[in-house]
Design a protein around this motif. Sequence first.
Motif, short mmCIF file in Angstrom:
data_model
loop_
_atom_site.label_atom_id
_atom_site.label_comp_id
_atom_site.label_asym_id
_atom_site.label_seq_id
_atom_site.Cartn_x
_atom_site.Cartn_y
_atom_site.Cartn_z
N VAL A 1 32.87 37.44 22.43
CA VAL A 1 33.73 36.87 23.47
C VAL A 1 33.39 37.51 24.81
O VAL A 1 33.27 36.82 25.84
N TYR A 2 33.22 38.82 24.79
CA TYR A 2 32.88 39.58 26.01
C TYR A 2 31.58 39.07 26.62
O TYR A 2 31.47 38.89 27.84
N ASN A 3 30.61 38.81 25.78
CA ASN A 3 29.30 38.38 26.28
C ASN A 3 29.28 36.92 26.72
O ASN A 3 28.40 36.51 27.50
N SER A 4 30.22 36.13 26.23
CA SER A 4 30.18 34.69 26.50
C SER A 4 31.08 34.26 27.66
O SER A 4 30.98 33.12 28.12
N ASP A 5 31.95 35.14 28.16
CA ASP A 5 32.88 34.78 29.23
C ASP A 5 32.69 35.74 30.40
O ASP A 5 33.10 36.91 30.33
N PRO A 6 32.09 35.27 31.49
CA PRO A 6 31.80 36.17 32.63
C PRO A 6 33.06 36.81 33.22
O PRO A 6 32.99 37.95 33.71
N ARG A 7 34.18 36.12 33.20
CA ARG A 7 35.42 36.69 33.73
C ARG A 7 35.82 37.92 32.93
O ARG A 7 36.21 38.97 33.48
N ILE A 8 35.77 37.77 31.60
CA ILE A 8 36.15 38.88 30.71
C ILE A 8 35.17 40.03 30.86
O ILE A 8 35.57 41.20 30.96
N LYS A 9 33.88 39.70 30.89
CA LYS A 9 32.86 40.76 31.00
C LYS A 9 33.06 41.57 32.29
O LYS A 9 32.97 42.80 32.29
N GLU A 10 33.38 40.87 33.37
CA GLU A 10 33.56 41.56 34.65
C GLU A 10 34.73 42.54 34.60
O GLU A 10 34.59 43.71 34.99
N ALA B 1 50.14 48.88 22.11
CA ALA B 1 48.97 48.02 22.17
C ALA B 1 49.28 46.59 21.75
O ALA B 1 48.77 45.63 22.35
N TYR B 2 50.12 46.40 20.72
CA TYR B 2 50.38 45.03 20.25
C TYR B 2 51.21 44.22 21.24
O TYR B 2 51.20 42.98 21.20
N LYS B 3 51.95 44.89 22.13
CA LYS B 3 52.71 44.17 23.16
C LYS B 3 51.82 43.70 24.31
O LYS B 3 52.23 42.91 25.14
N ARG B 4 50.64 44.23 24.37
CA ARG B 4 49.52 43.74 25.19
C ARG B 4 49.78 43.78 26.70
O ARG B 4 49.41 42.87 27.43
N GLN B 5 50.34 44.90 27.15
CA GLN B 5 50.37 45.11 28.60
C GLN B 5 48.94 45.14 29.15
O GLN B 5 48.71 44.79 30.31
N LEU B 6 47.98 45.55 28.31
CA LEU B 6 46.59 45.61 28.75
C LEU B 6 46.07 44.20 29.08
O LEU B 6 45.35 44.02 30.07
N LEU B 7 46.42 43.22 28.27
CA LEU B 7 46.02 41.84 28.57
C LEU B 7 46.56 41.41 29.93
O LEU B 7 45.84 40.78 30.74
N ASN B 8 47.79 41.74 30.20
CA ASN B 8 48.42 41.39 31.47
C ASN B 8 47.66 41.99 32.65
O ASN B 8 47.30 41.29 33.61
N ILE B 9 47.38 43.28 32.58
CA ILE B 9 46.75 43.93 33.74
C ILE B 9 45.27 43.54 33.87
O ILE B 9 44.73 43.47 34.98
N LEU B 10 44.61 43.21 32.74
CA LEU B 10 43.24 42.69 32.84
C LEU B 10 43.25 41.35 33.58
O LEU B 10 42.34 41.06 34.38
N HIS B 11 44.27 40.55 33.34
CA HIS B 11 44.38 39.27 34.05
C HIS B 11 44.65 39.50 35.54
O HIS B 11 44.13 38.77 36.38
N VAL B 12 45.44 40.50 35.87
CA VAL B 12 45.68 40.83 37.29
C VAL B 12 44.35 41.24 37.94
O VAL B 12 44.06 40.84 39.08
N MET B 13 43.55 42.03 37.22
CA MET B 13 42.24 42.41 37.75
C MET B 13 41.37 41.18 37.99
O MET B 13 40.65 41.09 38.99
N TYR B 14 41.45 40.22 37.08
CA TYR B 14 40.71 38.97 37.24
C TYR B 14 41.17 38.21 38.49
O TYR B 14 40.34 37.71 39.27
N LEU B 15 42.49 38.16 38.72
CA LEU B 15 43.00 37.50 39.93
C LEU B 15 42.51 38.22 41.18
O LEU B 15 42.14 37.58 42.17
N TYR B 16 42.50 39.54 41.14
CA TYR B 16 42.00 40.33 42.27
C TYR B 16 40.53 39.97 42.55
O TYR B 16 40.14 39.74 43.71
N ASN B 17 39.75 39.91 41.49
CA ASN B 17 38.33 39.57 41.65
C ASN B 17 38.17 38.18 42.25
O ASN B 17 37.28 37.95 43.08
N GLN B 18 39.02 37.25 41.80
CA GLN B 18 38.96 35.89 42.34
C GLN B 18 39.20 35.88 43.85
O GLN B 18 38.47 35.24 44.61
N ILE B 19 40.26 36.58 44.26
CA ILE B 19 40.63 36.58 45.69
C ILE B 19 39.53 37.26 46.51
O ILE B 19 39.18 36.80 47.61
N LYS B 20 38.98 38.35 45.97
CA LYS B 20 37.94 39.07 46.72
C LYS B 20 36.69 38.20 46.89
O LYS B 20 36.01 38.26 47.93
#
Length: 813
Positions: free
Chosen positions: A711-720, A551-570
């Motif tokens: 943070v979740y409630n204040s950033d629509p990208r993160i919430k999505e 968890a501390y190496k934060r692969q989850l942060l990386n893949i959440l950002h990939v999901m965000y990029l996917y949402n952007q493209i879609k």
Amino acid sequence: MFTNKEEFKQIFQNNVVSKLGKPLNEVSSEDVYTILSRMMREFAGREWASTNQELRQDAEKQVYYLSLEFLIGRLLGNNLLNMGMLEMVKSGLDDLGISLEEIEEQEADAGLGNGGLGRLAACFLDSLASLGYAGHGCGIRYRYGLFEQKIVDGNQVELPDDWLQKGFEWEVRRADRKIEVRFGGYVETREADGELYFSLRDYEAVWAIPYDVPVIGYRGNQPDYHVNTLRLWSAEPVPEMANRNLGGAGNYYSYLNYNRSVESISEFLYPDDSHYEGRLLRLKQQYFLCSAGLQSILRTYDKLNLSYDQLPDKIAIHINDTHPTLVIPELMRILVDEKGYGWDKAWNIVCRTVSYTNHTILSEALEKWPAQMIRDLIPRVYMVIDEINKRFCKVLMEKYPDDPERVAHMAIIFDDQVKMAHLAIAGSYSINGVAALHTDILKEREMRNFYELYPERFNNKTNGITHRRWLMHANPELNDLITESIGSRWKTHPKELVSILKYSEDAAFQSKIAAIKKHNKQRLAQYIEQKYGTPVNTDSIFDVQIKRLHAYKRQLLNILHVMYLYNQIKSMPSLNMVPRTFIFGAKAAPGYYLAKNTIKLINRVASVVNNDPDVKDKLNVFFLENYSVSLAEKIIPAADISEQISTASKEASGTGNMKLMMNGALTIGTMDGANVEMYEMLGDDNMFIFGLNADEVMDYYQHGGYSARDVYNSDPRIKEVVDQLITPGPFASNTYEFASLYQSLIDGNDEYFMLKDFDSYAESHVQIEAAYRNQQVWLKKSIHNIAHSGKFSSDRTIQQYASEIWKIHPVQG
């Protein structure tokens, strides 16, 4: 020994016929590997014997590096390189219609380690030998490695890593040098002439059989090379003990159980410690390594016919993290019980012989063992630990008479737990961290009380990697270009890589760097397409995160950002973006559900992204199963971006960051571990730094004030993207599939600040894309990374250990 290509070809073909009884046109790649590796081991054996004889004659001080892991990878190619034969053999095999690269693929990765700890140990052994120091490894010859990882329906499945199935051509069994290791029993105490004497009775004995592996130093321009030893211990039954366990008729199963119990000691790397039996076995492994290793070291020392008062002048024992800490009470036991030393004199010898590297500040990774478990398994050693603790606490009480809480916190045994880091600090003359930030945190926070007690013992030794494997062998085209440009001296003086800075804006040099990177990307793309059936755009940015899944190496942060990029493209199909290929490689501990759930999410995102016609030309994701040293050698030369995104203050050092930097990848990272020292050389122009720093993280831990939900409630990208974890849709098939990840972020208040750092991380990726669009600027940055990577060679690290901790010098030839 052959001295040219034609001699090699002749000797090789003669060996094929004499050893296999086959003509060359009938041999398989596996046959060629077997013959070639045996030839090389035999040739190296001459220098191995010569080195050992030289060490005996000169009676040089020797270092013994004890580690539960040695992630040595494949040895054929690396040994050919260090012996100065790589090009000759490659060319000779080419003439015979044989590909050396294909032959190297026949060798299994030795299942002797898991991650950074074991790979660091392997790099250190390479540097010790290459620099001509008398320094040997001591570990366990595991029958099975951690596990072979398969991805089935997106899930990690663990299979046995049967790496010894076809044998290990580089090892030599030394049954004549076996050692008896004793477990269980009870301690008999007797008094004579006012002295107490201790004997272990009714114990269970096992044989520790050494298997020696030559550690071949880099030859360079020298006429010969230095060869040290990695000694690996395998547990085998003692026949007399087995016969005793038979007892009488009907006890055949006792005999079988004894044999099985013994063999299990060296059967698995990291047995499952989620239950008592698994933890007991792991403790048994640690004592087995320490007792066998130490007895073997002292057997060698005895040949010098010196008093044990002089042991610290001739022997340095280094423990790699806390796993081999039992060497401290074991050496005390031998000195007191077998060599007749009084306690104070024995303790003085121990504390001048043993040194310790701390690799973690994570409290869950600081080893503690139930006192009763140690007492039952190794009763005499426990008595020694108990006495060490009593005397240590007495010193503390005298120094801090009004602070019993501090004494309790620093005690070696407290609340029926033996704290191995405390024992390691009390019994060592040197305690080092592995990056400047890590060492500062140890001194100022995690080990502050011990630092105040022993300030002279604490020091920093920033980790390093062997440039021979990770540049010269893994990236031969880059090796050749550097050598053509600045000469070959950098191979033995890696800091001289800085000389290529003069070419950082040279268009012709940049073009060659770009061509090498493109070729390495094509090679990796071919591997991925062959294995997974998905083509890879080699004009895309190869963004790589390869490391243990935690968890501390934060692969989850990386893949959440990939999901965000996917949402952007879609949402914007015409979005103009540089194509990105995200590559992950990691193993999760079998019982670590959150980590395994992260692997499943990465694979789910990969499946969605790679099969969506709206996205696949701009975005690809790959999770490469069964990450290993040999797979890393394919990935690292191809990487454009190195993801080093651990929560600041959590990563002790990192070494993947160094390997990727050395191969021209640019780092996106936090100010954590060795990233800090990389940043001091590279600056903002050549790295992408984001997120909280260590002080800010620690302030949140101490004083609170962070709300992931806010943070979740204040950033629509993160919430999505967070909602997509629990909302049936493209990524989650139901509400509970990734609920554990959602809960860790929201209900668990995001312990590793992934949501807090998300905005800064996403902005850094925007900067990466902008920089990549200007290839001239990008290549200049890449060359700066390569040029400054020489500082992170393990040669520099080992020279510091040698001069500042171990007090050893290169053996004179």
